[in-house]
Write a protein that holds these residues in place. Sequence first.
Motif, PDB file in Angstrom:
ATOM      1  N   PRO A  69       0.827  -1.208   0.000  1.00  0.00           N
ATOM      2  CA  PRO A  69       0.000   0.000   0.000  1.00  0.00           C
ATOM      3  C   PRO A  69       0.862   1.258   0.000  1.00  0.00           C
ATOM      4  CG  PRO A  69      -0.013  -1.041   2.163  1.00  0.00           C
ATOM      5  CD  PRO A  69       0.702  -1.980   1.235  1.00  0.00           C
ATOM      6  N   ALA A  70       0.239   2.368  -0.328  1.00  0.00           N
ATOM      7  CA  ALA A  70       0.966   3.626  -0.489  1.00  0.00           C
ATOM      8  C   ALA A  70       1.692   4.049   0.777  1.00  0.00           C
ATOM      9  CB  ALA A  70      -0.012   4.723  -0.927  1.00  0.00           C
ATOM     10  N   ASP A  71       1.114   3.784   1.960  1.00  0.00           N
ATOM     11  CA  ASP A  71       1.767   4.216   3.190  1.00  0.00           C
ATOM     12  C   ASP A  71       3.048   3.437   3.458  1.00  0.00           C
ATOM     13  OD1 ASP A  71       0.274   1.893   3.656  1.00  0.00           O
ATOM     14  OD2 ASP A  71       0.009   2.350   5.781  1.00  0.00           O
ATOM     15  N   GLU A  72       3.141   2.194   2.972  1.00  0.00           N
ATOM     16  CA  GLU A  72       4.376   1.428   3.128  1.00  0.00           C
ATOM     17  C   GLU A  72       5.416   1.871   2.098  1.00  0.00           C
ATOM     18  OE1 GLU A  72       3.833  -2.774   3.364  1.00  0.00           O
ATOM     19  OE2 GLU A  72       2.173  -2.619   4.797  1.00  0.00           O
ATOM     20  N   ILE A  73       4.983   2.150   0.887  1.00  0.00           N
ATOM     21  CA  ILE A  73       5.900   2.662  -0.130  1.00  0.00           C
ATOM     22  C   ILE A  73       6.499   3.997   0.318  1.00  0.00           C
ATOM     23  CG2 ILE A  73       6.066   3.558  -2.496  1.00  0.00           C
ATOM     24  CD1 ILE A  73       5.882   0.524  -2.345  1.00  0.00           C
ATOM     25  N   ALA A  74       5.718   4.788   1.040  1.00  0.00           N
ATOM     26  CA  ALA A  74       6.187   6.095   1.511  1.00  0.00           C
ATOM     27  C   ALA A  74       7.347   5.978   2.489  1.00  0.00           C
ATOM     28  CB  ALA A  74       5.034   6.860   2.147  1.00  0.00           C
ATOM     29  N   GLN A  75       7.539   4.788   3.090  1.00  0.00           N
ATOM     30  CA  GLN A  75       8.657   4.574   4.013  1.00  0.00           C
ATOM     31  C   GLN A  75      10.000   4.506   3.283  1.00  0.00           C
ATOM     32  OE1 GLN A  75       7.614   0.820   5.681  1.00  0.00           O
ATOM     33  NE2 GLN A  75       5.813   1.571   6.793  1.00  0.00           N
ATOM     34  N   ILE A  76       9.964   4.278   1.991  1.00  0.00           N
ATOM     35  CA  ILE A  76      11.193   4.099   1.217  1.00  0.00           C
ATOM     36  C   ILE A  76      11.852   5.464   1.000  1.00  0.00           C
ATOM     37  CG2 ILE A  76      12.151   3.306  -0.980  1.00  0.00           C
ATOM     38  CD1 ILE A  76       9.734   1.412  -1.175  1.00  0.00           C
ATOM     39  N   PRO A  77      13.152   5.610   1.302  1.00  0.00           N
ATOM     40  CA  PRO A  77      13.835   6.884   1.084  1.00  0.00           C
ATOM     41  C   PRO A  77      13.730   7.334  -0.375  1.00  0.00           C
ATOM     42  CG  PRO A  77      15.186   5.418   2.410  1.00  0.00           C
ATOM     43  CD  PRO A  77      14.022   4.605   1.938  1.00  0.00           C
ATOM     44  N   ALA A  78      13.693   8.635  -0.562  1.00  0.00           N
ATOM     45  CA  ALA A  78      13.454   9.210  -1.888  1.00  0.00           C
ATOM     46  C   ALA A  78      14.445   8.708  -2.929  1.00  0.00           C
ATOM     47  CB  ALA A  78      13.492  10.734  -1.801  1.00  0.00           C
ATOM     48  N   GLU A  79      15.710   8.489  -2.529  1.00  0.00           N
ATOM     49  CA  GLU A  79      16.713   8.093  -3.518  1.00  0.00           C
ATOM     50  C   GLU A  79      16.466   6.712  -4.097  1.00  0.00           C
ATOM     51  OE1 GLU A  79      18.909   7.581   0.539  1.00  0.00           O
ATOM     52  OE2 GLU A  79      17.286   8.794  -0.303  1.00  0.00           O
ATOM     53  N   TYR A  80      15.651   5.914  -3.407  1.00  0.00           N
ATOM     54  CA  TYR A  80      15.340   4.584  -3.927  1.00  0.00           C
ATOM     55  C   TYR A  80      13.980   4.517  -4.599  1.00  0.00           C
ATOM     56  CZ  TYR A  80      19.389   3.163  -1.235  1.00  0.00           C
ATOM     57  OH  TYR A  80      20.665   3.047  -0.735  1.00  0.00           O
ATOM     58  N   ARG A  81      13.166   5.511  -4.415  1.00  0.00           N
ATOM     59  CA  ARG A  81      11.850   5.475  -5.037  1.00  0.00           C
ATOM     60  C   ARG A  81      11.934   5.639  -6.559  1.00  0.00           C
ATOM     61  NH1 ARG A  81       8.952   9.632  -1.471  1.00  0.00           N
ATOM     62  NH2 ARG A  81       9.529   8.808   0.549  1.00  0.00           N
ATOM     63  N   LYS A  82      13.083   6.031  -7.050  1.00  0.00           N
ATOM     64  CA  LYS A  82      13.243   6.155  -8.504  1.00  0.00           C
ATOM     65  C   LYS A  82      13.081   4.803  -9.189  1.00  0.00           C
ATOM     66  CE  LYS A  82      18.303   5.806  -8.201  1.00  0.00           C
ATOM     67  NZ  LYS A  82      19.566   6.552  -8.373  1.00  0.00           N
ATOM     68  N   TYR A  83      13.217   3.715  -8.411  1.00  0.00           N
ATOM     69  CA  TYR A  83      13.038   2.388  -9.002  1.00  0.00           C
ATOM     70  C   TYR A  83      11.578   1.957  -9.016  1.00  0.00           C
ATOM     71  CZ  TYR A  83      18.062   2.241  -8.466  1.00  0.00           C
ATOM     72  OH  TYR A  83      19.390   2.541  -8.555  1.00  0.00           O
ATOM     73  N   LEU A  84      10.714   2.784  -8.480  1.00  0.00           N
ATOM     74  CA  LEU A  84       9.326   2.389  -8.315  1.00  0.00           C
ATOM     75  C   LEU A  84       8.329   3.148  -9.191  1.00  0.00           C
ATOM     76  CD1 LEU A  84       9.372   2.149  -4.420  1.00  0.00           C
ATOM     77  CD2 LEU A  84       9.965   0.401  -6.093  1.00  0.00           C
ATOM     78  N   PRO A  85       8.748   3.934 -10.184  1.00  0.00           N
ATOM     79  CA  PRO A  85       7.729   4.636 -10.986  1.00  0.00           C
ATOM     80  C   PRO A  85       6.869   3.691 -11.799  1.00  0.00           C
ATOM     81  CG  PRO A  85       9.881   4.845 -12.022  1.00  0.00           C
ATOM     82  CD  PRO A  85      10.097   4.235 -10.672  1.00  0.00           C
ATOM     83  N   LYS A  86       7.356   2.476 -11.983  1.00  0.00           N
ATOM     84  CA  LYS A  86       6.597   1.512 -12.782  1.00  0.00           C
ATOM     85  C   LYS A  86       5.760   0.578 -11.910  1.00  0.00           C
ATOM     86  CE  LYS A  86       9.980   1.548 -16.556  1.00  0.00           C
ATOM     87  NZ  LYS A  86      10.900   0.717 -17.372  1.00  0.00           N
ATOM     88  N   LEU A  87       5.413   1.047 -10.712  1.00  0.00           N
ATOM     89  CA  LEU A  87       4.520   0.257  -9.874  1.00  0.00           C
ATOM     90  C   LEU A  87       3.230  -0.033 -10.612  1.00  0.00           C
ATOM     91  CD1 LEU A  87       4.713   1.882  -6.328  1.00  0.00           C
ATOM     92  CD2 LEU A  87       5.397  -0.415  -6.931  1.00  0.00           C
ATOM     93  N   ASP A  88       2.774  -1.270 -10.520  1.00  0.00           N
ATOM     94  CA  ASP A  88       1.479  -1.603 -11.101  1.00  0.00           C
ATOM     95  C   ASP A  88       0.393  -0.774 -10.427  1.00  0.00           C
ATOM     96  OD1 ASP A  88       2.897  -3.474 -12.460  1.00  0.00           O
ATOM     97  OD2 ASP A  88       2.152  -5.198 -11.336  1.00  0.00           O
ATOM     98  N   ALA A  89      -0.755  -0.739 -11.056  1.00  0.00           N
ATOM     99  CA  ALA A  89      -1.879  -0.007 -10.479  1.00  0.00           C
ATOM    100  C   ALA A  89      -2.241  -0.532  -9.096  1.00  0.00           C
ATOM    101  CB  ALA A  89      -3.079  -0.097 -11.413  1.00  0.00           C
TER     102      ALA A  89
END
Length: 268
Positions: A151-171
């Motif tokens: 869920p979005a609240d768990e993804i939000a725990q990821i530091p910004a520098e690693y979220r660049k790997y997550l733009p292709k998250l499925d819906a």
Amino acid sequence: FEAIAQFAYKHFGLAMSSSKKPLVSARLARRLRKQNVLNFKDYLARLNGPNSDKERSNLLSLLTTNVTQFFREPHHFETMRKDVLPDLIKKAREGGRVRIWSAGCSNGQEPDTLAMIIQDMCPEVNRLDFKILGTDIDPVVVQTATAAKYPADEIAQIPAEYRKYLPKLDADGRLPESIRSMVTLGVLNLIEPFPFKGKFDAIFCRNVAIYFDTATQQKVWQAFQRSLVPGGYLFIGHSERMSGPAAQHMKTAGITTYIHTPSGGDAR
């Protein structure tokens, strides 16, 4: 309670003191009502009867707590990034085999965190022999981890520098294939003999041994020590400490961090 406690110790290695009786009673009472089981004696019969695997799994889930998040206890991941992974990446780039084990992976955040860090440091990692194994005794959480949907609240725990790997998250919030392909997941009971032929370069087993008594902990530490390559790292939970025969071969290398030194170490 004593019968349940003995069952949990025998099958899962869980050590439950009498102080846990109110908690266990409350959790199991809800389970009995849901299953229309009249009393604890009948429930024990179900646990020991045919086709009991699913109910044993449900019992395990009731008796343990799966608390996890991305980048939990960040000092361990900083040690990996600075002290461990550079040499492992070099080894993989030179054609070597690298294996990391997340033992007690719960819902999958720990091995997925490792995958993100490794991919950040080594973009071509999916072309190398570099893999992460995630295991847990609970089939329910392994199934959740395999889905890799957060869920979005768990993804939000990821530091910004690693979220660049997550733009292709499925819906539905599933992690991208580049992360998922690094991780293999399975069910494994740490109090049983490990089925692996090869050894690991690093093992994470954090906040699992707190459920074991001292004798069981020491057996698990020794099994981990034997499963590490010389110089391999073991990361354990913040309230856990190395002890027993394995301590002779594990040297302190940071906060709840140990390095395998076959000739003898100074673990404390």
